[in-house]
Design a protein around this motif. Structure first.
Motif, PDB file in Angstrom:
ATOM      1  N   VAL A 150      12.910   2.026  -3.153  1.00 35.73           N
ATOM      2  CA  VAL A 150      13.561   1.621  -1.221  1.00 35.73           C
ATOM      3  C   VAL A 150      12.039   2.527  -0.922  1.00 35.73           C
ATOM      4  N   TYR A 151      11.987   4.098  -1.193  1.00 34.23           N
ATOM      5  CA  TYR A 151      10.915   4.348  -0.589  1.00 34.23           C
ATOM      6  C   TYR A 151       9.874   3.598  -0.768  1.00 34.23           C
ATOM      7  N   GLY A 152       9.314   3.533  -2.387  1.00 31.84           N
ATOM      8  CA  GLY A 152       7.844   2.414  -2.749  1.00 31.84           C
ATOM      9  C   GLY A 152       7.405   1.204  -2.225  1.00 31.84           C
ATOM     10  N   SER A 153       8.731   1.151  -1.889  1.00 31.92           N
ATOM     11  CA  SER A 153       8.317  -0.664  -1.303  1.00 31.92           C
ATOM     12  C   SER A 153       8.046  -0.514  -0.364  1.00 31.92           C
ATOM     13  N   THR A 154       8.758   0.454   0.623  1.00 29.53           N
ATOM     14  CA  THR A 154       7.587   0.486   2.084  1.00 29.53           C
ATOM     15  C   THR A 154       6.731   1.415   2.052  1.00 29.53           C
ATOM     16  N   LYS A 155       5.938   1.710   0.946  1.00 34.96           N
ATOM     17  CA  LYS A 155       4.563   1.794   0.731  1.00 34.96           C
ATOM     18  C   LYS A 155       3.642   0.800   0.159  1.00 34.96           C
ATOM     19  N   ALA A 156       4.428   0.141  -0.665  1.00 28.18           N
ATOM     20  CA  ALA A 156       3.560  -0.919  -1.135  1.00 28.18           C
ATOM     21  C   ALA A 156       3.341  -1.956  -0.103  1.00 28.18           C
ATOM     22  N   ALA A 157       4.585  -2.452   0.809  1.00 26.83           N
ATOM     23  CA  ALA A 157       4.054  -3.303   2.349  1.00 26.83           C
ATOM     24  C   ALA A 157       2.772  -2.647   2.998  1.00 26.83           C
ATOM     25  N   PHE A 158       2.959  -1.209   3.190  1.00 27.66           N
ATOM     26  CA  PHE A 158       1.764  -0.607   4.563  1.00 27.66           C
ATOM     27  C   PHE A 158       0.806  -0.901   2.659  1.00 27.66           C
ATOM     28  N   THR A 159       0.210  -0.687   2.106  1.00 30.34           N
ATOM     29  CA  THR A 159      -0.563  -0.569   1.282  1.00 30.34           C
ATOM     30  C   THR A 159      -1.095  -2.567   1.620  1.00 30.34           C
ATOM     31  N   THR A 160      -0.708  -3.128   1.137  1.00 30.48           N
ATOM     32  CA  THR A 160      -1.166  -4.772   1.278  1.00 30.48           C
ATOM     33  C   THR A 160      -1.282  -5.150   3.048  1.00 30.48           C
ATOM     34  N   TYR A 161      -0.553  -4.035   3.821  1.00 26.90           N
ATOM     35  CA  TYR A 161      -1.156  -4.756   5.255  1.00 26.90           C
ATOM     36  C   TYR A 161      -2.939  -3.924   5.394  1.00 26.90           C
ATOM     37  N   LEU A 162      -2.615  -2.563   5.093  1.00 31.14           N
ATOM     38  CA  LEU A 162      -4.239  -1.718   5.271  1.00 31.14           C
ATOM     39  C   LEU A 162      -5.125  -2.797   4.369  1.00 31.14           C
ATOM     40  N   ALA A 163      -4.620  -3.769   2.956  1.00 25.20           N
ATOM     41  CA  ALA A 163      -5.990  -4.600   2.736  1.00 25.20           C
ATOM     42  C   ALA A 163      -6.205  -5.775   3.175  1.00 25.20           C
ATOM     43  N   GLY A 164      -5.250  -6.150   3.814  1.00 29.26           N
ATOM     44  CA  GLY A 164      -5.308  -7.149   4.774  1.00 29.26           C
ATOM     45  C   GLY A 164      -6.224  -7.409   5.609  1.00 29.26           C
TER      46      GLY A 164
END
Length: 243
Positions: A150-164
């Motif tokens: 659950v926590y990891g999904s928020t960080k995965a989303a943030f990393t994807t955002y930063l990549a874009g």
């Protein structure tokens, strides 16, 4: 020997243990610092104890008060050269599964708040100062694992955002970095049963932030780099067997 950069760094979520070490290390590199947090009192105490009053401007910033973000940015005393998003929130996975309020707060702080303020900063074409945006992400976001997804999904989303965002800002020569971090000895991890041999100190992690270069993904500590690479390559059948 430090050179006077005459540059400014904005640290959002500046009350975290890692962020406080970033404040010290940026000042050692002759940056001026705008430290923004909900907990103004704690920041003021830290700055006074560290004798940094003349180098740090403290501002109130609430990552989940989206409606205040534009006003916050517009009223900055100076537009930043570097922005660090260090705000974070964590609740235990079992609690997050059963109490959506904890899950929602992680989404709000770790992802939505970041996107809200960083979109405002990144789209300000008038800020010719901006050179770099750094977001603090997590190894928890590399692969979904049953102990912390659950926590990891928020960080995965943030990393994807930063990549874009990195791609979006490349034409303006603005760098974007994601700090993909493992266990740190901080207050957010107090009470958790974590592998002591993998613990990192806040000042150690801060060095990777303050000295960020061109690589998008920055993983402090060689042990965590190995873990990161293993997680990236493991087949799903083996990831499912991890705790």
């Amino acid at each position: 020997m430090n050179q006077n950069t005459n540059k400014n760094v904005l640290i959002l979520g500046a009350n975290s243990d890692v962020a406080k070490q970033c404040i010290k290390q940026y000042i050692e590199k002759d940056f001026s610092v705008i430290a923004a947090s909900r907990n103004i009192q704690s920041l003021e105490e830290f700055v006074q104890q560290s004798n940094l009053q003349s180098k740090v401007t403290i501002l109130s910033f609430d990552s989940v008060d989206f409606d205040s973000h534009q006003k916050f940015y517009d009223e900055l005393p100076i537009k930043p050269h570097i922005v660090v998003y260090a705000a974070g929130f964590l609740v235990d996975n079992e609690k997050a599964l059963r109490d959506f309020k904890g899950t929602q707060q992680m989404m709000l702080v770790n992802y939505m708040g970041a996107v809200s303020i960083l979109n405002i900063i990144a789209t300000d074409q008038n800020n010719k100062n901006l050179e770099r945006i750094i977001g603090l992400s997590s190894l928890s976001g590399v692969r979904g694992r049953k102990s912390n997804f659950v926590y990891g999904s928020t960080k995965a989303a943030f990393t994807t955002y930063l990549a874009g965002l990195r791609q979006e800002l490349a034409s303006r020569n603005i760098k974007v970095n994601a700090l993909v971090i493992g266990y740190i000895r901080t207050k957010i991890n107090e009470g958790l049963q974590l592998n002591e041999s993998l613990m990192m100190e806040p000042d150690y992690v801060a060095k990777f932030i303050v000295n960020a270069r061109n690589s998008f993904t920055i993983v402090p500590n060689f042990k965590w780099k190995i873990i990161y690479l293993i997680l990236k390559m493991l087949p799903e059948s083996l990831v499912a067997k991890l705790p």
